[in-house]
Scaffold this motif. Sequence first.
Motif, PDB file in Angstrom:
ATOM      1  N   CYS A  72     -43.742 -12.117   3.428  1.00  0.00           N
ATOM      2  CA  CYS A  72     -43.673 -13.551   3.121  1.00  0.00           C
ATOM      3  C   CYS A  72     -44.002 -14.298   4.421  1.00  0.00           C
ATOM      4  O   CYS A  72     -44.111 -13.690   5.491  1.00  0.00           O
ATOM      5  N   ASP A  73     -44.152 -15.612   4.328  1.00  0.00           N
ATOM      6  CA  ASP A  73     -44.448 -16.405   5.531  1.00  0.00           C
ATOM      7  C   ASP A  73     -43.384 -16.234   6.607  1.00  0.00           C
ATOM      8  O   ASP A  73     -43.691 -16.137   7.788  1.00  0.00           O
ATOM      9  N   ARG A 103     -36.467 -10.767  -0.758  1.00  0.00           N
ATOM     10  CA  ARG A 103     -37.031 -10.735  -2.106  1.00  0.00           C
ATOM     11  C   ARG A 103     -38.054 -11.857  -2.317  1.00  0.00           C
ATOM     12  O   ARG A 103     -38.476 -12.124  -3.425  1.00  0.00           O
ATOM     13  N   ALA A 104     -38.459 -12.494  -1.216  1.00  0.00           N
ATOM     14  CA  ALA A 104     -39.443 -13.576  -1.313  1.00  0.00           C
ATOM     15  C   ALA A 104     -40.808 -13.002  -1.675  1.00  0.00           C
ATOM     16  O   ALA A 104     -41.117 -11.849  -1.386  1.00  0.00           O
ATOM     17  N   ALA A 105     -41.614 -13.819  -2.309  1.00  0.00           N
ATOM     18  CA  ALA A 105     -42.962 -13.402  -2.677  1.00  0.00           C
ATOM     19  C   ALA A 105     -43.806 -13.183  -1.423  1.00  0.00           C
ATOM     20  O   ALA A 105     -43.798 -13.997  -0.502  1.00  0.00           O
ATOM     21  N   ALA A 106     -44.504 -12.077  -1.394  1.00  0.00           N
ATOM     22  CA  ALA A 106     -45.373 -11.758  -0.263  1.00  0.00           C
ATOM     23  C   ALA A 106     -46.695 -12.510  -0.384  1.00  0.00           C
ATOM     24  O   ALA A 106     -47.247 -12.624  -1.476  1.00  0.00           O
ATOM     25  N   VAL A 107     -47.180 -13.013   0.720  1.00  0.00           N
ATOM     26  CA  VAL A 107     -48.475 -13.692   0.764  1.00  0.00           C
ATOM     27  C   VAL A 107     -49.370 -13.126   1.860  1.00  0.00           C
ATOM     28  O   VAL A 107     -50.508 -13.551   2.012  1.00  0.00           O
ATOM     29  N   TRP A 108     -48.851 -12.171   2.632  1.00  0.00           N
ATOM     30  CA  TRP A 108     -49.595 -11.550   3.727  1.00  0.00           C
ATOM     31  C   TRP A 108     -49.650 -10.041   3.550  1.00  0.00           C
ATOM     32  O   TRP A 108     -48.689  -9.425   3.111  1.00  0.00           O
ATOM     33  N   ARG A 109     -50.764  -9.445   3.948  1.00  0.00           N
ATOM     34  CA  ARG A 109     -50.979  -7.999   3.927  1.00  0.00           C
ATOM     35  C   ARG A 109     -51.043  -7.540   5.383  1.00  0.00           C
ATOM     36  O   ARG A 109     -51.853  -8.046   6.157  1.00  0.00           O
ATOM     37  N   ILE A 110     -50.191  -6.591   5.743  1.00  0.00           N
ATOM     38  CA  ILE A 110     -50.157  -6.067   7.109  1.00  0.00           C
ATOM     39  C   ILE A 110     -50.560  -4.597   7.048  1.00  0.00           C
ATOM     40  O   ILE A 110     -49.844  -3.773   6.479  1.00  0.00           O
ATOM     41  N   GLU A 111     -51.729  -4.292   7.586  1.00  0.00           N
ATOM     42  CA  GLU A 111     -52.217  -2.914   7.615  1.00  0.00           C
ATOM     43  C   GLU A 111     -51.944  -2.335   8.994  1.00  0.00           C
ATOM     44  O   GLU A 111     -52.161  -3.001  10.008  1.00  0.00           O
ATOM     45  N   ALA A 116     -51.485  -7.567 -11.638  1.00  0.00           N
ATOM     46  CA  ALA A 116     -52.252  -8.080 -10.505  1.00  0.00           C
ATOM     47  C   ALA A 116     -51.883  -9.532 -10.202  1.00  0.00           C
ATOM     48  O   ALA A 116     -52.046  -9.992  -9.089  1.00  0.00           O
ATOM     49  N   ASP A 117     -51.401 -10.269 -11.224  1.00  0.00           N
ATOM     50  CA  ASP A 117     -51.018 -11.658 -11.034  1.00  0.00           C
ATOM     51  C   ASP A 117     -49.608 -11.793 -10.479  1.00  0.00           C
ATOM     52  O   ASP A 117     -49.225 -12.840  -9.990  1.00  0.00           O
ATOM     53  N   THR A 118     -48.805 -10.746 -10.593  1.00  0.00           N
ATOM     54  CA  THR A 118     -47.414 -10.784 -10.187  1.00  0.00           C
ATOM     55  C   THR A 118     -47.305 -10.593  -8.684  1.00  0.00           C
ATOM     56  O   THR A 118     -47.816  -9.616  -8.146  1.00  0.00           O
ATOM     57  N   PRO A 119     -46.654 -11.531  -7.989  1.00  0.00           N
ATOM     58  CA  PRO A 119     -46.524 -11.370  -6.537  1.00  0.00           C
ATOM     59  C   PRO A 119     -45.631 -10.196  -6.180  1.00  0.00           C
ATOM     60  O   PRO A 119     -44.711  -9.849  -6.918  1.00  0.00           O
ATOM     61  N   SER A 120     -45.922  -9.574  -5.050  1.00  0.00           N
ATOM     62  CA  SER A 120     -45.097  -8.490  -4.530  1.00  0.00           C
ATOM     63  C   SER A 120     -43.969  -9.071  -3.702  1.00  0.00           C
ATOM     64  O   SER A 120     -44.082 -10.163  -3.162  1.00  0.00           O
ATOM     65  N   ASP A 121     -42.877  -8.328  -3.586  1.00  0.00           N
ATOM     66  CA  ASP A 121     -41.782  -8.733  -2.704  1.00  0.00           C
ATOM     67  C   ASP A 121     -42.128  -8.374  -1.271  1.00  0.00           C
ATOM     68  O   ASP A 121     -42.782  -7.366  -1.001  1.00  0.00           O
ATOM     69  N   CYS A 122     -41.648  -9.164  -0.348  1.00  0.00           N
ATOM     70  CA  CYS A 122     -41.816  -8.921   1.078  1.00  0.00           C
ATOM     71  C   CYS A 122     -41.250  -7.545   1.447  1.00  0.00           C
ATOM     72  O   CYS A 122     -40.249  -7.099   0.887  1.00  0.00           O
TER      73      CYS A 122
END
Length: 79
Positions: free
Chosen positions: A43-44, A17-25, A5-11
């Motif tokens: 990612c941003d 391969r950037a860390a994702a910070v947004w959720r798009i439903e 849960a602490d590990t960021p997902s990839d875009c």
Amino acid sequence: MSTAADTPSDCSRAGCRAAAVWRIEWRNPKIHPVDRRKVWVACDAHRDFLRDYLAARDFPVSVSTLAPIGATAGGEGSQ
């Protein structure tokens, strides 16, 4: 110690391969029932690209911050 849960997902953008910070439903209304939602993460740099890609196809889309499992995500609605 970190957990999954602490590990960021990839875009979700192909090749990113950037860390994702947004959720798009989103959902495709032609094949998905109203209660079905697909999720991409971004990612941003690719948030707007992925949102616009889906919106251009008239898919219902919402964007919120990506929060760890169990946390409440803040949101930025979109469509």
